[in-house]
Design an enzyme around this catalytic site. Structure first.
Site, PDB file in Angstrom:
ATOM      1  N   ASP A 532       0.848  -1.188   0.000  1.00 54.34           N
ATOM      2  CA  ASP A 532       0.000   0.000   0.000  1.00 54.34           C
ATOM      3  C   ASP A 532       0.886   1.240   0.000  1.00 54.34           C
ATOM      4  O   ASP A 532       2.082   1.170   0.282  1.00 54.34           O
ATOM      5  CB  ASP A 532      -0.936  -0.021   1.215  1.00 54.34           C
ATOM      6  CG  ASP A 532      -0.170  -0.171   2.529  1.00 54.34           C
ATOM      7  OD1 ASP A 532       0.525   0.780   2.905  1.00 54.34           O
ATOM      8  OD2 ASP A 532      -0.258  -1.243   3.169  1.00 54.34           O
ATOM      9  N   GLU A 612      22.548 -21.754 -18.346  1.00 60.66           N
ATOM     10  CA  GLU A 612      21.656 -20.912 -17.526  1.00 60.66           C
ATOM     11  C   GLU A 612      22.420 -19.706 -16.980  1.00 60.66           C
ATOM     12  O   GLU A 612      21.900 -18.593 -16.929  1.00 60.66           O
ATOM     13  CB  GLU A 612      21.065 -21.727 -16.372  1.00 60.66           C
ATOM     14  CG  GLU A 612      20.005 -22.706 -16.847  1.00 60.66           C
ATOM     15  CD  GLU A 612      19.552 -23.675 -15.758  1.00 60.66           C
ATOM     16  OE1 GLU A 612      18.398 -24.127 -15.832  1.00 60.66           O
ATOM     17  OE2 GLU A 612      20.360 -23.997 -14.855  1.00 60.66           O
TER      18      GLU A 612
END
Ligand code: GLA
Length: 726
Positions: A532, A612
């Site tokens: 928030d 990777e």
């Protein structure tokens, strides 16, 4: 710009693209006259119509006049019990026991500079302006000051209220909403962002029907389940057209966002702290300040509302040194090791990470006390020497030698029963006498409304932070509140505990910020349970979700994007199959999704193959190259993941439109799919762009209006990124 006409008592707030107006009428009732696209000004109260409506009471001073009712007129801050039966903004218990509040206009004042709120998060900035309107209950000693902050360039209007008791007997406040917005009758939708732990902020859009509908949290946090950001929009509104309003509460505790479509079709939105369980004793002379709410109206659909929220949050809410600024690419060991790690394992990860361009190692849960699982240890913020024999002071320099900064996880608001802190101070846990108290993740909540608890936590954190060079803290919070009760408050004040907790939390975070201004704090509550604007004022980034699956994240980050800018959104690449849902996705796709946030890794890099590692090296390189664009660019949603067109796409476009990064991720595949032509947005129609350094010059207008052909991709969950340069 604020325009006050004291003769007609019309008060107008103009932003670049919008106008907001109220008028104190001949009865001193403060009516809301308009909020929408910018208009020249004047008295817009001609929009308000009067009629004798059955069962709508009339104020006594109007004698035989029946066409005037608080129940049928647009209110700027709604009252209760005296004639308006729609949603109240404030609820009180007067000294005589009545639940009545009438508010009439007293005075108003406009001043340069935006008001500040003591102890509460708020937008700030020298160019802001303040309007203060004072209302008084003619029959009691209560005074309500409505405060408005105006940030013209952002189309941002902030609001809050201060409620004062001018009498000599206490009054009880049972609700003090921050925002009340009355809109004229229209077919409108309410949009909310809802979900659960690991499924936060899914967008929900539904037509407003007669009556009250809304969302809220009674969990003591803003919650995974609903977000304190909601939208109202025309039924036909979309990304690029239609009127829409976004409203956010800068508050990290329980909230309520309620919309009501009244008997006459008009619409009221009330946003504020959760009234359920809230009650505040306002003694003589005392003042209660509600948290701030922020509103942005866009006459042109969701995208421009989003751009204004993103800019306002970056530039007028987040604080330096991290306001909209670069954050280090990090690796966090949580999903790599969980509780099972030691200094050597962390160094191993760091050794893999450093050459890949990762600059910060975050040691997650499990480094302190007897914390070997999530049944114990919380509260004991001293190093577990079995795992880290040399302590933090030995680990940090070794990381620095590798070129890595050091960060760590804390969960200061909590205590485990199996901890030294709990054994010493069981009364610091929030729990009512004679009740066992529910557990959440087997832990209890410390009562942050108490000063001695906060002081203890500050000192404990200070010892940790002073013991080594620590650049970052992940501030976690892993349960909902239950058994809300504080030993520090008398029975009649127990309804204040949850709010006092949040005020205490903010105070503690602010103290930390003052003491360690360079420390980067990432907020977290089981991922995005406290995502928030209140938290963002103290923690400029928040771990968006404990769900790190790239495909689930598409929806989570989509919903998050309506109000919150990417620079605040904690997003990491994690292992495949994914830990939360078992889904297998290509590493490239995981990178594309995480790059739309703060970016980092949440996996055991030691287990990566050389191929990777090479992909990861390229990803961090890309993120460093595009970081500025992602942080400062305008964010465009190019698809609706809930409509499932087979792909999700979005773009970050530089403010000068010379550069853009377009990202696209496909869903699960099927054969003989239709070709996708992606229509880009936000480009300069007259400019010509190179894509990924290619030779072809693509006209901006064609890319936007005709589109760009996405090459067919084989397999599930594929992705691509297009880097456009004019
Ligand atoms: C929460 C956080 C995770 C991790 C764990 C550790 O769930 O959201 O990222 O830090 O706690 O216990």
């Amino acid at each position: 710009m604020i325009v006050l006409d004291k003769d007609t008592r019309v008060f107008t707030l103009h932003t670049q693209n919008t106008t907001y107006q109220m008028k104190a009428d001949e009865n001193r009732v403060l009516l809301h006259t308009y909020y929408g696209p910018r208009v020249g000004g004047g008295d817009l109260s001609y929009l308000i119509q009067y009629a004798d409506r059955g069962f709508c009471p009339n104020p006594s001073e109007l004698g035989r006049r029946r066409d005037y009712s608080l129940d049928a007129l647009p209110q700027e801050y709604s009252t209760c019990g005296v004639g308006d039966f729609r949603l109240p903004s404030a609820q009180v218990e007067q000294p005589d026991g009545s639940r009545l509040l009438d508010l009439r206009y007293e005075s108003c004042e406009a001043r340069p500079g935006k008001y500040a709120l003591e102890g509460l998060p708020a937008f700030h900035g020298a160019e802001g302006e303040t309007l203060s309107v004072l209302l008084r209950d003619p029959s009691s000693s209560l005074e309500v000051e409505l405060l408005y902050g105006v940030f013209e360039a952002y189309d941002l209007i902030t609001r809050t209220v201060r409620i004062r008791n001018r009498g000599n007997r206490p009054v009880r406040l049972n609700q003090a909403a921050s925002l009340c917005l009355d809109l004229p009758p229209a077919e409108m939708d309410l949009i909310t962002f809802d979900g659960a732990h690991v499924r936060e902020r899914w967008m929900n859009r539904a037509p407003l029907r007669p009556g009250v509908q809304g969302v809220g949290s009674t969990r003591g946090t803003s919650s995974h389940q609903h977000n304190p950001f909601v939208m109202l929009c025309g039924r036909d509104a979309g990304e690029d057209h239609g009127l829409c309003y976004g409203a956010a509460l800068l508050y990290s505790g329980g909230f309520q966002a309620a919309a009501e479509r009244s008997q006459f079709g008009d619409i009221r939105l009330v946003l504020g702290m959760q009234p359920q369980g809230f009650s505040w004793v306002l003694g003589p002379g005392e003042c209660f300040t509600a948290p701030e709410a922020a509103m942005i109206c866009s006459p042109n659909g969701f995208t421009s509302m989003t751009h204004q929220f993103h800019r306002a949050v970056r530039e007028r809410l987040l604080r330096d040194p991290y306001a909209g600024k670069q954050r280090p690419v990090l690796v966090n060991n949580w999903e790599a090791t969980y509780f099972d790690f030691d200094a050597e394992k962390l160094l191993e990860i760091a050794r893999e990470a450093a050459p890949l361009g990762i600059r910060l190692l975050v040691m997650d849960d499990g480094w302190f006390g007897q914390r070997n699982d999530d049944f114990g240890g919380l509260g004991d913020w001293t190093v577990n020497r079995r795992k880290l024999p040399g302590g933090l002071e030995a680990l940090a320099p070794r990381l620095r030698e590798l070129g890595m900064q050091f960060g760590l996880w804390v969960e200061p608001e909590m205590v485990s029963e199996d901890s030294a802190l709990y054994r010493e101070h069981p009364e610091w846990a929030m729990r009512a006498p004679g009740r066992p108290g529910a557990r959440g993740r087997s832990q209890l909540v410390l009562d942050l409304s108490r000063r001695e608890v906060r002081d203890h936590l500050f000192n404990a954190l200070r010892s940790v932070l002073d013991s080594a060079e620590i650049a970052y803290v992940k501030w976690d919070m892993n349960r909902s509140f239950t058994d809300i009760w504080s030993a520090a408050l008398p029975p009649e004040r127990q309804g204040e505990t949850a709010h006092r907790y949040i005020l205490g939390l903010y105070e503690l975070l602010e103290r930390l910020r003052q003491a360690y201004p360079e420390l980067l704090v990432e907020g977290c509550s089981g991922g995005g349970g406290r995502f928030d604007l209140g938290m963002l004022y103290y923690t400029p980034q928040i771990w968006c979700s404990d769900n790190s699956d790239a495909i689930d994240r598409l929806r989570i980050q989509y919903g998050t994007s309506f109000c919150y800018p990417p620079v605040c959104v904690g997003a990491h690449v994690s292992a495949s199959p994914n830990e939360q849902n078992g889904r297998v996705t290509p590493l490239e796709t995981r990178g594309v999704v995480a790059m739309s946030g703060t970016f980092g890794y949440e996996m055991d890099l030691c287990r990566c193959t050389p191929e990777e590692r090479e992909i990861i090296r390229r990803q961090t390189e890309d993120f460093h190259r595009y970081g500025e664009l992602i942080r400062q660019g305008d964010y465009y949603r190019l698809s609706e993941p809930f409509q499932d067109p087979g792909y999700t796409a979005w773009a970050h476009v530089a403010p000068d439109r010379r550069e853009a990064l377009v990202s696209l991720v496909t869903g699960s595949t099927w054969a003989a799919q239709p070709f996708v032509t992606l229509k880009l947005k936000g480009l300069d129609p007259a400019a010509k762009y190179r894509i990924n350094g290619g030779k072809t010059l693509w006209p901006g207008d064609a890319l936007m209006y005709a589109g760009y052909p996405i090459p067919p991709m084989r397999g599930d969950y594929q992705s691509l990124q297009l880097h456009l340069e004019a």
